[in-house]
Design a protein around this motif. Structure first.
Motif: not given
Length: 313
Positions: A51-76
């Motif tokens: 049925y898709g992601t849970t709120n906890e999974d989504l928060a985790y996804y956003n957290k690691i994606t934000k960290a990755y983008n900031e390290i790589m210099g990606i604005k997203d």
């Protein structure tokens, strides 16, 4: 497994560096960052259910994606609520913005669409009114003869013979012999219709017998033809014309100016063989051609009149 992979991932982003969030050392190169992020995303996707992601999974996804983008210099944008969707988030985001705009301005958009439809219909109507078609009215002694074939209708016959008009509209206001157009109720109704058509500019060329011509000429139905005849005086068929030259009577109800309002075309060959029936005795079957004063296509009407007159024998 490399040593940096053993770093504990704390969920408190306020006290962790982006590297710590991804579980790698501060001196890891970008290749290592990409590999670790890809591994974490793969693990994350395995956590989603049908049925898709849970709120906890989504928060985790956003957290690691934000960290990755900031390290790589990606604005997203990290507000993706469905990160596993096969449609790229950038496309879905644009569609969502478009949908929101449509929803916010739907009344205005509906009004604009309605306005455009009205404009299109108006343009089509105006365009149709400027077609090279004219309305021809046979008044008095003339009627349409019986025909069972499509090409037997007089409008089709006129179209086939004329080089001026493409789709003439032909109608009849016929007074049967023995009836008086001013007394017979049916004829009265037809007379009212004829007057209405003239008033609204629905008529262009009028083929009329002399008796009815004299009745209607005082009512400002016809256009003066003096200039028209002068222009064509040297053309074939225009020599020795029998014209209806009207003199204003001076009476209170006589509004017509003195001048030429009709041309006799009894001897024209233009209508020969056409499905036209004459209702009056031979001595009364004079045919006069006149042009409606309110014609919306006077140039085409005059050209058609010249075509008929040129066929005089």
């Amino acid at each position: 497994m490399l040593a940096e992979d053993n770093i504990n991932i704390n969920t408190d982003t306020d006290v962790q560096s982006n590297y710590a969030i991804l579980g790698i050392s501060e001196n890891a190169d970008k290749e290592r960052v990409e590999k670790k992020y890809a591994m974490l995303i793969k693990q994350y996707k395995h956590k989603t259910d049908e049925y898709g992601t849970t709120n906890e999974d989504l928060a985790y996804y956003n957290k690691i994606t934000k960290a990755y983008n900031e390290i790589m210099g990606i604005k997203d944008d990290y507000s993706d609520m469905d990160p596993t969707n096969i449609i790229p988030y950038s496309i879905r985001k644009r569609f969502q913005k478009f949908s929101a705009t449509i929803e916010n301005y739907k009344m205005l958009i509906c009004g604009i669409l309605l306005f455009c439809v009205i404009i299109i219909l108006t343009v089509l109507q105006v365009k149709d009114s400027f077609k090279d078609d004219i309305s021809i009215k046979f008044v008095g002694a003339f009627a349409s003869g019986y025909s069972t074939s499509e090409d037997g209708y007089i409008d089709v016959q006129i179209k086939d013979k004329s080089e001026v008009v493409d789709a003439p509209i032909v109608s009849f206001f016929t007074v049967v012999e023995g009836e008086t157009s001013l007394l017979d109720s049916t004829a009265k109704n037809a007379a009212v219709q004829f007057r209405t058509e003239f008033t609204t500019g629905a008529l262009d060329v009028i083929i009329i017998d002399k008796e009815n011509l004299e009745i209607y000429i005082k009512q400002l139905v016809f256009l003066k033809l003096d200039d028209f005849l002068e222009e064509h005086k040297n053309d074939t068929g225009f020599e020795n014309l029998n014209v209806f030259n009207y003199e204003n009577s001076g009476e209170e109800d006589d509004y017509a100016e003195s001048g030429i309002y009709a041309v006799e075309i009894t001897d024209t060959s233009f209508f020969e063989g056409m499905n036209l029936e004459k209702r009056y005795p031979e001595e009364r079957q004079t045919m006069y051609l006149a042009i409606a004063r309110t014609s919306k296509r006077p140039d085409i009407a005059k050209a058609f009149a010249a075509e008929i007159i040129s066929a005089n024998k």
